[in-house]
Scaffold this active site. Structure first.
Site, PDB file in Angstrom:
ATOM      1  N   GLY A   1       0.805  -1.219   0.000  1.00  0.00           N
ATOM      2  CA  GLY A   1       0.000   0.000   0.000  1.00  0.00           C
ATOM      3  C   GLY A   1       0.836   1.266   0.000  1.00  0.00           C
TER       4      GLY A   1
ATOM      5  N   GLU B   1      -3.915  -3.141  -4.883  1.00  0.00           N
ATOM      6  CA  GLU B   1      -4.838  -3.332  -3.751  1.00  0.00           C
ATOM      7  C   GLU B   1      -4.712  -2.202  -2.741  1.00  0.00           C
ATOM      8  OE1 GLU B   1      -3.539  -6.930  -1.892  1.00  0.00           O
ATOM      9  OE2 GLU B   1      -3.926  -8.169  -3.652  1.00  0.00           O
ATOM     10  N   PRO B   2      -4.913  -0.970  -3.145  1.00  0.00           N
ATOM     11  CA  PRO B   2      -4.716   0.120  -2.192  1.00  0.00           C
ATOM     12  C   PRO B   2      -5.860   0.242  -1.192  1.00  0.00           C
ATOM     13  CG  PRO B   2      -5.546   0.993  -4.259  1.00  0.00           C
ATOM     14  CD  PRO B   2      -5.356  -0.478  -4.467  1.00  0.00           C
ATOM     15  N   GLY B   3      -5.513   0.457   0.043  1.00  0.00           N
ATOM     16  CA  GLY B   3      -6.517   0.724   1.069  1.00  0.00           C
ATOM     17  C   GLY B   3      -6.331   2.126   1.594  1.00  0.00           C
ATOM     18  N   ARG B   4      -5.303   2.274   2.423  1.00  0.00           N
ATOM     19  CA  ARG B   4      -5.038   3.531   3.122  1.00  0.00           C
ATOM     20  C   ARG B   4      -4.990   4.750   2.186  1.00  0.00           C
ATOM     21  NH1 ARG B   4      -1.593   3.381   7.771  1.00  0.00           N
ATOM     22  NH2 ARG B   4      -0.830   1.426   6.925  1.00  0.00           N
TER      23      ARG B   4
ATOM     24  N   ARG C   1      -4.288   2.928  16.431  1.00  0.00           N
ATOM     25  CA  ARG C   1      -2.980   3.022  15.784  1.00  0.00           C
ATOM     26  C   ARG C   1      -1.891   3.576  16.693  1.00  0.00           C
ATOM     27  NH1 ARG C   1      -1.744   5.480  11.735  1.00  0.00           N
ATOM     28  NH2 ARG C   1      -0.680   3.773  10.707  1.00  0.00           N
TER      29      ARG C   1
ATOM     30  N   TYR D   1       0.966   0.953  17.188  1.00  0.00           N
ATOM     31  CA  TYR D   1       2.183   1.187  16.390  1.00  0.00           C
ATOM     32  C   TYR D   1       2.926   2.453  16.796  1.00  0.00           C
ATOM     33  CZ  TYR D   1      -1.113  -1.220  13.213  1.00  0.00           C
ATOM     34  OH  TYR D   1      -2.067  -2.031  12.661  1.00  0.00           O
TER      35      TYR D   1
ATOM     36  N   CYS E   1      -8.870   2.388  30.760  1.00  0.00           N
ATOM     37  CA  CYS E   1      -8.007   2.087  31.903  1.00  0.00           C
ATOM     38  C   CYS E   1      -6.732   1.361  31.483  1.00  0.00           C
ATOM     39  CB  CYS E   1      -8.791   1.258  32.899  1.00  0.00           C
ATOM     40  SG  CYS E   1     -10.280   2.116  33.373  1.00  0.00           S
TER      41      CYS E   1
ATOM     42  N   TYR F   1      -8.079   2.471   8.878  1.00  0.00           N
ATOM     43  CA  TYR F   1      -7.679   1.692  10.051  1.00  0.00           C
ATOM     44  C   TYR F   1      -8.035   2.403  11.360  1.00  0.00           C
ATOM     45  CZ  TYR F   1      -5.203  -0.703   6.351  1.00  0.00           C
ATOM     46  OH  TYR F   1      -4.910  -1.358   5.185  1.00  0.00           O
TER      47      TYR F   1
END
Ligand code: LLP
Length: 423
Positions: A242, A279-282, A318, A322, A349, A377
């Protein structure tokens, strides 16, 4: 500074297209995902221009954002879909996707998912192991159909991205080692219920350089040549991986900057006949959305200043997962509050529940903040952790807002649970 022209300050107030974000907060409450229809279309348009006159199919990697209205928009614009589960297949079909434009990726396809995809008549299964090949062949045989197959090859290239979203290295669970691929192609050719049509790879996500794509392409073309010499002729090459987007100061590649050199290589090496699948998503959705959140409390401790907001890691995972960076923009910046360095945290919490750290902002309790680049995402990875209803999603189109997913109600949270009927 904003990262998308559709989310801009007008008269000092952050807007989504023509709507001030505070209006959406009043109408739909917070936290709230806000998408821009124009931004989705512009992102698609960049692909449309890059593929013009070329044999390329763009299959939207729908895991990035699988809201039905978003899928419907891309379907209407001419996209195919890259799915990774029976659930995604059902969503894509519900949104009007053409099955013959769907490719099915993923390492763990279950029998029911394979059956559903064969029943729908999808374009291709991207097979990731010898065991999966066998299962697919058996099911297709039982159903009296031929399954279109591509093998997902692991080209062992380093996409220079976060280790969790790098997928094309030998140590990753994905694909078939490129050296082992020819034997598996030969195995696939033995099953009358399989039709071998392509080759596929996926090297990672948020990729900002061209070199890893070209390395992967080179290896795949060598494999295709080798297979052709043995009588196995492939029709398509799915170059997964991607393109990155701008979260802060990245300089992403455009679809043309990817495809121009790819087609130079294809033409130079005599592969003009191959269909290319992307197959691009982002890169289709990431900068088309924000997460709108309200500050519940400001909390000043000896060592830190916290803005505690009503969105949390369950809404945008995210940063926790990450350590990803998302820009934070106040919806109505004001200059009378003291400027401090804030950690923007949620109510969950866990100390890992943060959305942004160390941001210099002038904030007051009750302020609205936009967490930028939350079109990809974000909702699709959301959970109900801490028994928090998942937030609503709104698609803005000029001056109109469409509610494309209602906020979950408290009773939705446990609607499918069962009390024990024993004492
Ligand atoms: N196709 C396949 C087979 C994939 O595994 C992926 C992403 C895509 C397409 C779409 O890739 P994209 O264009 O979005 O990079 N949750 C992570 C990203 C995980 C991506 C996994 N695979 C994040 O929030 O950064």
């Amino acid at each position: 500074m904003t990262v998308s022209p559709q989310f801009e300050y007008k008269n000092g107030i952050l807007h989504a297209e023509d709507i001030p974000l505070y209006e959406l907060a009043e109408r739909y409450a917070t936290p709230l995902y806000v998408y821009s229809r124009q931004a989705l279309r512009q992102a698609w348009e960049r692909y449309a221009q890059a593929i013009m006159g070329r044999n390329v199919l763009v299959c939207y990697g729908m895991k990035a954002n699988s809201n039905l209205a978003v899928l419907q928009e891309f379907q209407r614009l001419g996209a195919g879909f890259d799915i990774v589960s029976g659930g995604e297949l059902a969503r894509a079909l519900k949104a009007g996707a053409q099955p013959e434009l769907i490719v099915f990726s993923g390492v763990g396809k279950q029998a029911w998912e394979i059956r559903a995809a064969l029943t729908a008549g999808i374009k291709c299964f991207n097979v990731e192991s010898s065991a999966e090949l066998e299962r697919l062949a058996d099911i297709a045989h039982e159903m009296g159909v031929r399954a279109p197959v591509s093998l997902r090859v692991n080209p062992d290239v380093d996409a220079h991205t976060h280790p969790y979203i790098s997928t094309g290295l030998k140590e990753n669970k994905f694909g078939i080692a490129i050296e082992a691929a020819p034997a598996l192609y030969h195995q696939a050719m033995q099953y009358p219920s399989l039709e071998v049509i392509g080759v596929d790879c996926h090297i990672g996500s948020q990729i900002l350089e061209i070199a890893p794509y070209l390395d992967a392409l080179d290896k795949l073309l060598t494999l295709i040549t080798h297979l052709a010499e043995q009588g196995i002729v492939l029709k398509h090459l799915d170059l997964g991986g991607g393109l990155g987007i701008r979260y802060t100061d990245e300089t992403p590649l455009t679809p043309s900057e990817l495809l121009d050199p790819v087609f130079e290589v294809l033409n130079a090496r005599g592969f003009g006949h191959l269909q290319i699948i992307l197959e691009p998503g982002r890169s289709l959705v990431g900068n088309a959305g924000i997460l709108l959140t309200r500050i519940e409390y400001l909390k000043h401790t000896e060592v830190r200043d916290f803005a505690i907001v009503d969105a949390a890691m369950n809404d945008l995972m995210r940063p926790a997962l990450y350590e990803a960076w998302h820009d934070v923009e106040p919806v109505e910046p004001h200059h009378n509050a003291p400027t401090r360095t804030y950690d923007i945290v949620g109510p969950i919490c866990e100390s890992g529940d943060w959305l942004a750290r160390g941001r210099t902002l002038a904030l007051e309790q009750g302020d609205l903040l936009a967490i930028m680049s939350a079109g990809a995402y974000a909702f699709s990875m959301a959970s109900q952790y801490n028994t928090r209803p998942r937030a609503a999603e709104v698609l803005v189109d000029g001056a109109r807002a469409h509610l494309i997913r209602s906020r979950e109600r408290l009773q939705d949270l446990y609607a499918s649970e069962h009390l024990l009927d024993t004492v």
